[in-house]
Design a protein around this motif. Structure first.
Motif, short mmCIF file in Angstrom:
data_model
loop_
_atom_site.label_atom_id
_atom_site.label_comp_id
_atom_site.label_asym_id
_atom_site.label_seq_id
_atom_site.Cartn_x
_atom_site.Cartn_y
_atom_site.Cartn_z
N ASP A 186 0.82 -1.20 0.00
CA ASP A 186 0.00 0.00 0.00
C ASP A 186 0.86 1.26 0.00
O ASP A 186 0.49 2.28 -0.57
CB ASP A 186 -0.91 0.00 1.24
N GLY A 187 2.04 1.20 0.62
CA GLY A 187 2.88 2.37 0.77
C GLY A 187 3.57 2.84 -0.49
O GLY A 187 3.69 4.04 -0.73
N TRP A 188 4.05 1.91 -1.31
CA TRP A 188 4.77 2.32 -2.51
C TRP A 188 3.95 3.20 -3.45
O TRP A 188 4.45 4.23 -3.93
CB TRP A 188 5.36 1.12 -3.26
N PRO A 189 2.69 2.86 -3.75
CA PRO A 189 1.92 3.78 -4.61
C PRO A 189 1.79 5.18 -4.02
O PRO A 189 1.88 6.18 -4.75
CB PRO A 189 0.55 3.10 -4.72
N ARG A 190 1.62 5.28 -2.70
CA ARG A 190 1.52 6.61 -2.08
C ARG A 190 2.84 7.36 -2.19
O ARG A 190 2.87 8.56 -2.48
CB ARG A 190 1.09 6.48 -0.63
N ILE A 191 3.94 6.67 -1.94
CA ILE A 191 5.26 7.30 -2.01
C ILE A 191 5.54 7.77 -3.44
O ILE A 191 5.96 8.91 -3.67
CB ILE A 191 6.35 6.34 -1.52
N LEU A 192 5.31 6.91 -4.42
CA LEU A 192 5.60 7.27 -5.80
C LEU A 192 4.71 8.39 -6.31
O LEU A 192 5.15 9.23 -7.10
CB LEU A 192 5.50 6.03 -6.70
N SER A 193 3.48 8.48 -5.83
CA SER A 193 2.60 9.56 -6.27
C SER A 193 3.09 10.91 -5.76
O SER A 193 2.75 11.94 -6.34
CB SER A 193 1.16 9.30 -5.83
N ARG A 194 3.89 10.92 -4.71
CA ARG A 194 4.42 12.20 -4.18
C ARG A 194 5.62 12.72 -4.97
O ARG A 194 6.06 13.85 -4.75
CB ARG A 194 4.83 12.01 -2.72
N LEU A 195 6.17 11.91 -5.88
CA LEU A 195 7.33 12.36 -6.66
C LEU A 195 7.04 13.67 -7.40
O LEU A 195 7.87 14.54 -7.47
CB LEU A 195 7.77 11.29 -7.65
N LYS A 196 5.86 13.78 -7.99
CA LYS A 196 5.53 14.99 -8.75
C LYS A 196 5.50 16.22 -7.87
O LYS A 196 5.80 17.31 -8.31
CB LYS A 196 4.22 14.80 -9.50
N ASP A 197 5.14 16.06 -6.59
CA ASP A 197 5.10 17.19 -5.67
C ASP A 197 6.49 17.62 -5.22
O ASP A 197 6.69 18.74 -4.78
CB ASP A 197 4.27 16.84 -4.43
N ALA A 198 7.45 16.70 -5.30
CA ALA A 198 8.80 16.99 -4.81
C ALA A 198 9.71 17.51 -5.90
O ALA A 198 10.82 17.94 -5.62
CB ALA A 198 9.39 15.73 -4.20
N ALA A 199 9.27 17.45 -7.13
CA ALA A 199 10.13 17.86 -8.25
C ALA A 199 10.38 19.35 -8.26
O ALA A 199 9.68 20.15 -7.78
CB ALA A 199 9.51 17.41 -9.57
#
Length: 113
Positions: free
Chosen positions: A100-113
């Motif tokens: 469950d955690g990996w999809p949430r973590i990866l979806s935050r990549l766009k916010d950190a760019a």
């Protein structure tokens, strides 16, 4: 990646790492009592910036570790990110929270760019 970007992606945790094969790593943040604790800890297995990072993964006090491989492939206007999390022990109770955690973590990549 900047410390602030890392905090966005990993829900406030700081990434502490010796980025060489065999080096230790941990995502550290405030525990329930407010004192720092390692949410995830492990060892670097392969480090080939900027395309590959592979490490062992153990969550919290869990002594069972699995393996994470992160690959980055440049594409025309973006970078393809592939995460493979494998080598799980049959009785590792952290498997469910990580799936469950990996999809949430990866979806935050766009916010950190």
């Amino acid at each position: 990646m900047s410390p602030e970007s890392n905090r966005i992606i990993f829900a406030g945790a700081e990434f502490e790492a010796d980025l060489k094969p065999g080096g230790s790593l941990a995502w550290v943040g405030p525990g329930p009592d407010g004192k720092p604790m390692a949410y995830v800890h492990g060892k670097a297995l392969q480090v080939d910036p900027p395309r590959l990072f592979q490490y062992t993964f153990a969550m919290g006090p869990n002594g069972k570790s699995s393996r994470v491989t992160v690959e980055l492939v440049p594409e025309t206007e973006a970078t393809k990110v592939t995460v493979q999390h494998d080598e799980w022990a049959e009785d590792d109770t952290t498997y469910a929270s990580c799936s469950d955690g990996w999809p949430r973590i990866l979806s935050r990549l766009k916010d950190a760019a």
